[in-house]
Scaffold this motif. Structure first.
Motif, short mmCIF file in Angstrom:
data_model
loop_
_atom_site.label_atom_id
_atom_site.label_comp_id
_atom_site.label_asym_id
_atom_site.label_seq_id
_atom_site.Cartn_x
_atom_site.Cartn_y
_atom_site.Cartn_z
N HIS A 187 0.81 -1.22 0.00
CA HIS A 187 0.00 0.00 0.00
C HIS A 187 0.85 1.27 0.00
O HIS A 187 0.34 2.34 -0.34
CB HIS A 187 -0.94 0.01 1.21
N ASN A 188 2.12 1.15 0.38
CA ASN A 188 2.99 2.33 0.46
C ASN A 188 4.15 2.31 -0.52
O ASN A 188 4.91 3.27 -0.58
CB ASN A 188 3.52 2.46 1.89
N ALA A 189 4.30 1.25 -1.28
CA ALA A 189 5.44 1.11 -2.20
C ALA A 189 5.34 2.09 -3.37
O ALA A 189 4.24 2.43 -3.82
CB ALA A 189 5.51 -0.32 -2.73
N GLU A 190 6.50 2.50 -3.87
CA GLU A 190 6.52 3.33 -5.09
C GLU A 190 6.22 2.42 -6.28
O GLU A 190 6.84 1.38 -6.45
CB GLU A 190 7.88 4.00 -5.28
N ILE A 191 5.27 2.85 -7.08
CA ILE A 191 4.80 2.05 -8.22
C ILE A 191 5.14 2.82 -9.50
O ILE A 191 4.82 3.99 -9.64
CB ILE A 191 3.27 1.81 -8.11
N PRO A 192 5.78 2.14 -10.47
CA PRO A 192 6.31 2.84 -11.65
C PRO A 192 5.29 3.28 -12.69
O PRO A 192 5.54 4.21 -13.44
CB PRO A 192 7.27 1.82 -12.27
N ASN A 193 4.11 2.66 -12.77
CA ASN A 193 3.24 2.91 -13.92
C ASN A 193 1.77 2.90 -13.50
O ASN A 193 1.09 1.91 -13.69
CB ASN A 193 3.51 1.84 -14.99
N VAL A 194 1.31 4.02 -12.93
CA VAL A 194 -0.09 4.11 -12.51
C VAL A 194 -0.82 5.12 -13.37
O VAL A 194 -0.23 6.07 -13.90
CB VAL A 194 -0.22 4.49 -11.01
N LYS A 195 -2.12 4.91 -13.50
CA LYS A 195 -2.94 5.86 -14.24
C LYS A 195 -3.21 7.06 -13.34
O LYS A 195 -3.68 6.91 -12.21
CB LYS A 195 -4.25 5.21 -14.69
N LEU A 196 -2.89 8.24 -13.83
CA LEU A 196 -3.04 9.46 -13.06
C LEU A 196 -4.42 10.07 -13.30
O LEU A 196 -5.11 9.73 -14.26
CB LEU A 196 -1.94 10.46 -13.45
N GLY A 197 -4.80 11.02 -12.43
CA GLY A 197 -6.09 11.68 -12.54
C GLY A 197 -6.30 12.41 -13.85
O GLY A 197 -7.43 12.55 -14.32
N ASN A 198 -5.21 12.85 -14.49
CA ASN A 198 -5.32 13.58 -15.77
C ASN A 198 -5.41 12.63 -16.97
O ASN A 198 -5.39 13.06 -18.11
CB ASN A 198 -4.14 14.54 -15.93
N GLY A 199 -5.48 11.32 -16.71
CA GLY A 199 -5.58 10.35 -17.80
C GLY A 199 -4.25 9.80 -18.26
O GLY A 199 -4.19 8.82 -18.98
N GLY A 200 -3.15 10.45 -17.86
CA GLY A 200 -1.83 9.98 -18.24
C GLY A 200 -1.32 8.92 -17.28
O GLY A 200 -2.04 8.44 -16.40
N PHE A 201 -0.05 8.56 -17.47
CA PHE A 201 0.57 7.56 -16.60
C PHE A 201 1.84 8.12 -16.00
O PHE A 201 2.52 8.95 -16.60
CB PHE A 201 0.90 6.28 -17.40
N GLY A 202 2.16 7.69 -14.80
CA GLY A 202 3.37 8.13 -14.13
C GLY A 202 3.59 7.34 -12.86
O GLY A 202 2.87 6.37 -12.59
N LYS A 203 4.57 7.78 -12.08
CA LYS A 203 4.85 7.09 -10.82
C LYS A 203 3.75 7.39 -9.81
O LYS A 203 3.19 8.46 -9.79
CB LYS A 203 6.21 7.54 -10.26
N GLY A 204 3.50 6.38 -8.99
CA GLY A 204 2.49 6.53 -7.96
C GLY A 204 2.94 5.81 -6.70
O GLY A 204 4.05 5.32 -6.61
N ARG A 205 2.04 5.76 -5.76
CA ARG A 205 2.36 5.10 -4.50
C ARG A 205 1.23 4.16 -4.13
O ARG A 205 0.09 4.56 -4.06
CB ARG A 205 2.58 6.13 -3.40
N GLY A 206 1.59 2.90 -3.94
CA GLY A 206 0.67 1.93 -3.37
C GLY A 206 -0.17 1.14 -4.35
O GLY A 206 -0.64 1.66 -5.35
N LEU A 207 -0.30 -0.15 -4.04
CA LEU A 207 -1.20 -1.06 -4.75
C LEU A 207 -2.18 -1.66 -3.75
O LEU A 207 -1.82 -1.91 -2.60
CB LEU A 207 -0.42 -2.21 -5.40
N VAL A 208 -3.39 -1.92 -4.20
CA VAL A 208 -4.41 -2.55 -3.38
C VAL A 208 -4.63 -3.95 -3.93
O VAL A 208 -4.75 -4.12 -5.14
CB VAL A 208 -5.72 -1.74 -3.42
N HIS A 209 -4.71 -4.96 -3.06
CA HIS A 209 -4.82 -6.35 -3.51
C HIS A 209 -6.15 -6.63 -4.20
O HIS A 209 -6.18 -7.26 -5.24
CB HIS A 209 -4.61 -7.30 -2.33
N ARG A 210 -7.26 -6.23 -3.66
CA ARG A 210 -8.61 -6.37 -4.21
C ARG A 210 -9.21 -7.78 -4.16
O ARG A 210 -10.36 -7.97 -4.53
CB ARG A 210 -8.71 -5.85 -5.64
N ASP A 211 -8.45 -8.79 -3.79
CA ASP A 211 -9.03 -10.15 -3.73
C ASP A 211 -8.36 -10.95 -2.63
O ASP A 211 -7.90 -12.07 -2.86
CB ASP A 211 -8.89 -10.84 -5.09
N LEU A 212 -8.32 -10.39 -1.45
CA LEU A 212 -7.66 -11.04 -0.33
C LEU A 212 -8.60 -12.06 0.30
O LEU A 212 -9.70 -11.72 0.74
CB LEU A 212 -7.24 -10.00 0.71
#
Length: 146
Positions: free
Chosen positions: A114-139
């Motif tokens: 949830h706190n890791a730096e993630i290299p390729n996330v979809k940003l609010g402006n529709g583009g892609f860039g670095k982000g922070r955190g992944l959610v499992h969604r199927d635990l």
């Protein structure tokens, strides 16, 4: 190859790496899912992001690719099985002394993800860039590996 499991997006097989001879879990995308361009893009982005995670309580994604119209990825193989397998062997429930250490390890891995730096996330402006955190969604017990 031995089938280990099947979900909505793919099937997971036990496979052996040709060079290292190590066992890996090989997940292949179901053909019906691979026919959907959105699903392919989601698969590629999520595998790239998951590959960035390095933590002792997160299953390591080793590699991914596309071959003969099949999208796939390989993960480290956890020969201890899943929490669901363990629960089945224990009569459907786990003793508190067994469950608590597993829960702490799961929470430790989730906190990292949830706190890791993630290299390729979809940003609010529709583009892609670095982000922070992944959610499992199927635990669930069948997705927690020992």
């Amino acid at each position: 190859m031995q089938l280990l499991g099947k979900g909505g997006f793919g099937e997971v097989y036990l496979a052996q790496h040709n060079q290292t001879k190590n066992f890996v879990a090989l997940k292949v995308m179901l053909p019906a899912v691979a026919a959907n361009d959105w699903a392919i893009q989601m698969f590629l982005r999520e595998t790239e992001n998951t590959k960035a995670l390095r933590h002792p309580h997160v299953v390591k994604l080793l590699d991914y690719g596309y071959s003969e119209s099949i999208f796939f990825f390989t993960m480290e193989y956890c020969e201890g099985g899943t929490v669901e397998d363990l629960m089945r062997r224990q009569g459907g429930r786990l003793l508190v002394d067994i469950a608590i250490p597993i829960i702490f390890q799961v929470l430790n891995g989730l906190e990292y993800a949830h706190n890791a730096e993630i290299p390729n996330v979809k940003l609010g402006n529709g583009g892609f860039g670095k982000g922070r955190g992944l959610v499992h969604r199927d635990l669930k017990p069948s997705n927690i590996f020992l």
